[in-house]
Design a protein around this motif. Structure first.
Motif, PDB file in Angstrom:
ATOM      1  N   LYS B 319       0.842  -1.215   0.000  1.00  0.00           N
ATOM      2  CA  LYS B 319       0.000   0.000   0.000  1.00  0.00           C
ATOM      3  C   LYS B 319       0.869   1.254   0.000  1.00  0.00           C
ATOM      4  CE  LYS B 319      -3.934   2.295   0.956  1.00  0.00           C
ATOM      5  NZ  LYS B 319      -3.399   3.635   0.750  1.00  0.00           N
ATOM      6  N   LEU B 320       1.914   1.206   0.835  1.00  0.00           N
ATOM      7  CA  LEU B 320       2.833   2.352   0.904  1.00  0.00           C
ATOM      8  C   LEU B 320       3.459   2.637  -0.458  1.00  0.00           C
ATOM      9  CD1 LEU B 320       4.830   1.938   4.225  1.00  0.00           C
ATOM     10  CD2 LEU B 320       3.529   3.941   3.497  1.00  0.00           C
ATOM     11  N   ILE B 321       3.886   1.565  -1.095  1.00  0.00           N
ATOM     12  CA  ILE B 321       4.511   1.741  -2.420  1.00  0.00           C
ATOM     13  C   ILE B 321       3.513   2.342  -3.399  1.00  0.00           C
ATOM     14  CG2 ILE B 321       5.488   0.479  -4.388  1.00  0.00           C
ATOM     15  CD1 ILE B 321       6.807  -1.366  -2.206  1.00  0.00           C
ATOM     16  N   ASP B 322       2.247   1.835  -3.332  1.00  0.00           N
ATOM     17  CA  ASP B 322       1.203   2.423  -4.191  1.00  0.00           C
ATOM     18  C   ASP B 322       1.050   3.910  -3.914  1.00  0.00           C
ATOM     19  OD1 ASP B 322       0.672   0.098  -5.439  1.00  0.00           O
ATOM     20  OD2 ASP B 322      -1.102  -0.422  -4.229  1.00  0.00           O
ATOM     21  N   ASP B 323       0.996   4.239  -2.592  1.00  0.00           N
ATOM     22  CA  ASP B 323       0.836   5.652  -2.226  1.00  0.00           C
ATOM     23  C   ASP B 323       1.995   6.501  -2.730  1.00  0.00           C
ATOM     24  OD1 ASP B 323      -1.503   5.049  -1.060  1.00  0.00           O
ATOM     25  OD2 ASP B 323      -0.854   5.375   1.021  1.00  0.00           O
ATOM     26  N   PHE B 324       3.197   5.966  -2.562  1.00  0.00           N
ATOM     27  CA  PHE B 324       4.358   6.738  -3.033  1.00  0.00           C
ATOM     28  C   PHE B 324       4.296   6.954  -4.532  1.00  0.00           C
ATOM     29  CE2 PHE B 324       6.779   4.993   0.806  1.00  0.00           C
ATOM     30  CZ  PHE B 324       6.436   6.094   1.563  1.00  0.00           C
ATOM     31  N   LEU B 325       3.879   5.914  -5.239  1.00  0.00           N
ATOM     32  CA  LEU B 325       3.746   6.056  -6.698  1.00  0.00           C
ATOM     33  C   LEU B 325       2.721   7.117  -7.039  1.00  0.00           C
ATOM     34  CD1 LEU B 325       3.991   2.398  -8.058  1.00  0.00           C
ATOM     35  CD2 LEU B 325       5.544   4.306  -8.488  1.00  0.00           C
ATOM     36  N   ASP B 326       1.577   7.083  -6.293  1.00  0.00           N
ATOM     37  CA  ASP B 326       0.547   8.100  -6.539  1.00  0.00           C
ATOM     38  C   ASP B 326       1.083   9.500  -6.291  1.00  0.00           C
ATOM     39  OD1 ASP B 326      -1.267   6.268  -7.275  1.00  0.00           O
ATOM     40  OD2 ASP B 326      -2.393   6.232  -5.382  1.00  0.00           O
ATOM     41  N   ILE B 327       1.819   9.634  -5.178  1.00  0.00           N
ATOM     42  CA  ILE B 327       2.383  10.947  -4.858  1.00  0.00           C
ATOM     43  C   ILE B 327       3.322  11.411  -5.958  1.00  0.00           C
ATOM     44  CG2 ILE B 327       4.074  12.069  -3.327  1.00  0.00           C
ATOM     45  CD1 ILE B 327       1.334  12.119  -2.154  1.00  0.00           C
ATOM     46  N   SER B 328       4.154  10.500  -6.421  1.00  0.00           N
ATOM     47  CA  SER B 328       5.090  10.920  -7.480  1.00  0.00           C
ATOM     48  C   SER B 328       4.331  11.278  -8.750  1.00  0.00           C
ATOM     49  CB  SER B 328       6.162   9.855  -7.727  1.00  0.00           C
ATOM     50  OG  SER B 328       5.610   8.759  -8.392  1.00  0.00           O
ATOM     51  N   LYS B 329       3.184  10.600  -8.978  1.00  0.00           N
ATOM     52  CA  LYS B 329       2.351  10.953 -10.136  1.00  0.00           C
ATOM     53  C   LYS B 329       1.747  12.342  -9.946  1.00  0.00           C
ATOM     54  CE  LYS B 329       0.962   6.376 -11.686  1.00  0.00           C
ATOM     55  NZ  LYS B 329      -0.091   5.364 -11.508  1.00  0.00           N
ATOM     56  N   ILE B 330       1.269  12.612  -8.722  1.00  0.00           N
ATOM     57  CA  ILE B 330       0.691  13.942  -8.437  1.00  0.00           C
ATOM     58  C   ILE B 330       1.742  15.008  -8.674  1.00  0.00           C
ATOM     59  CG2 ILE B 330      -0.081  15.461  -6.564  1.00  0.00           C
ATOM     60  CD1 ILE B 330      -1.489  12.972  -5.376  1.00  0.00           C
ATOM     61  N   GLU B 331       2.927  14.729  -8.143  1.00  0.00           N
ATOM     62  CA  GLU B 331       3.972  15.745  -8.254  1.00  0.00           C
ATOM     63  C   GLU B 331       4.463  15.923  -9.672  1.00  0.00           C
ATOM     64  OE1 GLU B 331       6.706  14.858  -5.135  1.00  0.00           O
ATOM     65  OE2 GLU B 331       5.397  15.829  -3.678  1.00  0.00           O
ATOM     66  N   ALA B 332       4.389  14.876 -10.443  1.00  0.00           N
ATOM     67  CA  ALA B 332       4.756  14.995 -11.857  1.00  0.00           C
ATOM     68  C   ALA B 332       3.600  15.561 -12.662  1.00  0.00           C
ATOM     69  CB  ALA B 332       5.168  13.637 -12.404  1.00  0.00           C
ATOM     70  N   GLY B 333       2.431  15.677 -12.025  1.00  0.00           N
ATOM     71  CA  GLY B 333       1.243  16.203 -12.711  1.00  0.00           C
ATOM     72  C   GLY B 333       0.741  15.253 -13.776  1.00  0.00           C
ATOM     73  N   ASN B 334       0.989  13.978 -13.583  1.00  0.00           N
ATOM     74  CA  ASN B 334       0.615  13.009 -14.620  1.00  0.00           C
ATOM     75  C   ASN B 334      -0.059  11.813 -13.953  1.00  0.00           C
ATOM     76  OD1 ASN B 334       0.533  11.298 -16.826  1.00  0.00           O
ATOM     77  ND2 ASN B 334       2.662  10.627 -16.544  1.00  0.00           N
ATOM     78  N   PHE B 335      -1.383  11.959 -13.802  1.00  0.00           N
ATOM     79  CA  PHE B 335      -2.113  10.914 -13.091  1.00  0.00           C
ATOM     80  C   PHE B 335      -2.510   9.752 -13.993  1.00  0.00           C
ATOM     81  CE2 PHE B 335      -3.365  12.454  -8.821  1.00  0.00           C
ATOM     82  CZ  PHE B 335      -3.298  11.222  -8.209  1.00  0.00           C
ATOM     83  N   GLY B 336      -2.641  10.053 -15.264  1.00  0.00           N
ATOM     84  CA  GLY B 336      -3.088   9.011 -16.186  1.00  0.00           C
ATOM     85  C   GLY B 336      -4.487   8.520 -15.840  1.00  0.00           C
ATOM     86  N   LEU B 337      -5.397   9.493 -15.611  1.00  0.00           N
ATOM     87  CA  LEU B 337      -6.771   9.139 -15.224  1.00  0.00           C
ATOM     88  C   LEU B 337      -7.539   8.576 -16.421  1.00  0.00           C
ATOM     89  CD1 LEU B 337      -7.690  12.245 -13.043  1.00  0.00           C
ATOM     90  CD2 LEU B 337      -6.979   9.985 -12.241  1.00  0.00           C
ATOM     91  N   HIS B 338      -8.410   7.611 -16.118  1.00  0.00           N
ATOM     92  CA  HIS B 338      -9.269   7.064 -17.185  1.00  0.00           C
ATOM     93  C   HIS B 338     -10.663   7.603 -16.977  1.00  0.00           C
ATOM     94  CE1 HIS B 338      -6.016   4.452 -18.362  1.00  0.00           C
ATOM     95  NE2 HIS B 338      -5.877   4.107 -17.083  1.00  0.00           N
ATOM     96  N   PHE B 339     -11.015   8.649 -17.686  1.00  0.00           N
ATOM     97  CA  PHE B 339     -12.334   9.258 -17.500  1.00  0.00           C
ATOM     98  C   PHE B 339     -13.418   8.442 -18.195  1.00  0.00           C
ATOM     99  CE2 PHE B 339      -9.670  12.917 -16.556  1.00  0.00           C
ATOM    100  CZ  PHE B 339     -10.304  13.401 -15.420  1.00  0.00           C
ATOM    101  N   GLU B 340     -14.513   8.281 -17.483  1.00  0.00           N
ATOM    102  CA  GLU B 340     -15.679   7.621 -18.075  1.00  0.00           C
ATOM    103  C   GLU B 340     -16.916   8.153 -17.373  1.00  0.00           C
ATOM    104  OE1 GLU B 340     -15.810   3.425 -17.088  1.00  0.00           O
ATOM    105  OE2 GLU B 340     -14.535   3.768 -15.356  1.00  0.00           O
ATOM    106  N   ASP B 341     -18.064   7.844 -17.925  1.00  0.00           N
ATOM    107  CA  ASP B 341     -19.320   8.225 -17.302  1.00  0.00           C
ATOM    108  C   ASP B 341     -19.511   7.384 -16.054  1.00  0.00           C
ATOM    109  OD1 ASP B 341     -20.889  10.194 -18.046  1.00  0.00           O
ATOM    110  OD2 ASP B 341     -22.080   9.067 -19.516  1.00  0.00           O
ATOM    111  N   VAL B 342     -19.504   8.010 -14.901  1.00  0.00           N
ATOM    112  CA  VAL B 342     -19.600   7.218 -13.673  1.00  0.00           C
ATOM    113  C   VAL B 342     -20.896   7.563 -12.945  1.00  0.00           C
ATOM    114  CG1 VAL B 342     -18.482   6.637 -11.495  1.00  0.00           C
ATOM    115  CG2 VAL B 342     -17.088   7.185 -13.499  1.00  0.00           C
TER     116      VAL B 342
END
Lengths: 121, 492
Positions: B319-342
């Motif tokens: 989980k920590l590794i996932d979080d760190f990856l997310d943080i680095s994505k946030i900081e890089a400004g590159n989330f790679g979100l998959h937008f769809e009708d939710v």
């Protein structure tokens, strides 16, 4: 009589790990899950050795150590710092607060036992 | 001495010379004229007298000769008259004392050279036997000399008056002539002092006028040049200022970005330090318990307990590794979100249902009748909700109540998660969204995650162009809310 060792760490699992290994080596183990609890138990239990975690909420390990070293009744109790931080500053801080022993996380329980045996024969 | 005075003095000098010459010339001329007249008079009088004496001497009327002599003497301008014989003895004379005495009176040589006031001339007599040889007459020059003196003084007076007139006229004319020069001199001073605005009136076509014209031209040229130069200097100064300002701004920007970089660098090393710390804690459990199981002979139950710890800590590490990856994505400004009708309504229900709860904590959902949709990354939104609900559970003790509410706004959906836990102090409202910030609550680390959950939640919501915030009353609980923009109706 068996030597008394006080473990102060807010990580339940780490406390359990240390406890089971120290008890296997015939040490009498007392546990505390916060700095405050640790300081209280130092006063009441007079342990032969304290194993202290650095990072804890409210009163952290360094503060606990300073308090122990300031108190004339407890200042001679050796303290081993458990630290996940191997940064030089943290080690310096540990030395300043009065302890010369520290073990970096993650550690081999066997190494820790060896260190404990060396300090309290 | 001023130039005007010099000119006047020069003119006076010239005038005096000229007037002097004129007077001299006039006097000379007059004198000659008078003398010539005089000579003619002398000659004619002498001839008449000679004739008379000759006639009377022939008739031998000697008394008559004496009478004529006296008469003659009485004529104006005649000083004396005498008659002498061949032996130079005076026989008749208007001056009686000289009679029968030798004549010592000599004729004047030249009327011009005569220094005496008397001009003496002798006329020969042809008086036959009487023995009279010549007549000698003395003419007075007093009258002529007085006339000449009079004439001289008159000329002198006229000359002096003329001189003064000339000087006065010279004064006036020099003033008029010098005026443009003085104006030019003043203007030259002005030009020397940097004032190019003044112009001299051009009054004539002569050299002075041309000079004034040239001077005006020069002043105009200098004026233009100076203005031009000043303008150029001003332009250049302005440009320099602009460039300078740009430079200052650039320097500021550079300093700012340098500061940011330094800060980022510091944050990065802090991050690395914290990450390594965070990773070491679960690793300690995993390695430590694995070695413990391997080395110590433990009861089966204890072994299982420790193996479960290893599993939990392993998951925590993941989980920590996932979080760190997310943080680095946030900081890089590159989330790679998959937008769809939710279907957000459904997502809220699903998330809440997936949470396993102990009996002490209640969770309630409050959904509107209308089913709400948003364009979002389904998994990420679920992650945000799980995170906030997870926090609420962590911080809510037994008897805790959690309410998840969904609200419909004009252009956004509002999701709020409210608990009745200890709440958050106002000064912590923003801090809790910072990396690795953990509330200073007296709870054990067992309950605390990486300290990254809310940072990640904020990053996810911001990447959805939504907002996330917290409201809280210390001791009474906190309410986390976030918005999601509604699905953009592309067909409209």
């Amino acid at each position: 009589m068996n030597k008394k060792i006080l473990i102060v760490d807010d990580e339940v699992n780490v406390v359990e790990l240390l406890k089971v290994n120290l008890e296997a080596n015939k040490y009498n183990v007392i546990t505390a899950y916060s700095g405050e609890e640790g300081l209280a138990k130092v006063e009441t239990e007079h342990p032969d050795l304290i194993i202290l975690d650095c990072l804890m909420p409210n009163i952290d390990g360094w503060e606990v150590c300073e308090n122990i070293k300031c108190n004339s009744k407890t200042k001679n109790i050796p303290v081993i710092f458990l630290t996940a931080a191997t940064q030089r500053e943290d080690i310096e801080r540990a030395k300043k607060s009065g302890s010369d022993f520290f073990v970096a996380k993650p550690f081999d329980p066997l190494d820790l036992i060896r260190k404990v045996k060396k300090i309290i024969k | 001495m001023s130039y005007r005075i010099k000119i006047i003095v020069a003119i006076a000098f010239i005038s005096i010379i000229m007037l002097g010459l004129l007077i001299t010339n006039r006097i000379t001329l007059e004198r000659t004229l008078f003398e010539d007249k005089m000579l003619i008079k002398v000659d004619s009088l002498g001839e008449i007298f000679t004739e008379e004496v000759h006639n009377y001497s022939i008739k031998e009327k000697h008394d008559n000769i004496l009478r004529i002599l006296d008469l003659f003497d009485k004529q104006p301008g005649i000083e004396f008259a005498l008659i002498a014989d061949g032996k130079n003895i005076i026989k008749y004379s208007s001056i009686r004392e000289l009679i029968n005495k030798p004549n010592f009176i000599k004729d004047s040589e030249n009327i011009r050279k005569s220094k005496n006031d008397v001009f003496i001339k002798s006329f020969p007599l042809h008086a036959g036997d009487s023995g009279l040889k010549y007549v000698q007459i003395g003419f007075s020059l007093k009258e002529i000399k007085a006339d000449l003196r009079k004439s001289f003084f008159l000329s002198l007076n006229i000359s002096i008056i003329t001189l003064f007139l000339v000087l006065f006229v010279a004064w006036l004319i020099s003033g008029i002539l010098l005026k443009p020069l003085i104006e030019m001199q003043k203007n030259a001073d002005n030009i020397a002092n940097g004032d190019y605005s003044k112009r001299i009136p051009v009054r004539s076509d002569d050299v002075i006028g041309k000079l004034a014209f040239s001077m005006n031209n020069m002043a105009a040229y200098l004026d233009d040049l100076t203005k031009n130069l000043n303008k150029k200097i001003q332009d250049a100064t302005r440009e320099l200022e602009i460039t300078n300002n740009i430079l200052i701004k650039k320097t500021e920007l550079l300093e700012e970005s340098n500061r940011k970089l330094t800060e980022l660098d510091k944050l990065k090393s802090e991050f690395v330090s914290i990450v390594s710390h965070e990773l070491r804690t679960p690793l300690t459990g995993i390695i430590g318990f694995a070695q413990t199981i391997l080395r110590l002979k433990l009861p089966k139950e204890q072994e299982v307990q420790y193996l479960k710890i290893i599993e939990t800590e392993g998951k925590r590490l993941g989980k920590l590794i996932d979080d760190f990856l997310d943080i680095s994505k946030i900081e890089a400004g590159n989330f790679g979100l998959h937008f769809e009708d939710v279907n957000i309504s459904e997502l809220v229900k699903e998330t809440v249902d997936s949470i396993k709860l102990s009996h002490e904590i209640q969770i309630k959902t409050n959904l509107p009748d209308k089913i709400l949709f948003a364009e979002a990354d389904r998994d990420r939104i679920k992650q945000v909700m799980m995170n906030i609900i997870g926090n609420a559970i962590k911080y809510t003790s037994a008897g805790g109540k959690i309410v998840v509410e969904l609200k419909d706004f004009d252009d956004s959906i509002n999701i709020s998660i409210e608990d009745n836990g200890p709440g958050i102090k106002k000064e912590e409202y923003l801090k809790i969204f910072e990396k690795f910030y953990r509330g200073h609550d007296n709870i054990t680390k067992k309950n605390i995650g990486s300290g990254l959950g809310l940072t990640i939640a904020k990053g996810i919501i911001n990447a959805h162009k939504g907002e996330i915030w917290v409201e809280s009353e210390s001791g009474k609980g906190s309410k986390f809310s976030f918005t999601l923009p509604k699905k953009q109706k592309k067909n409209e």
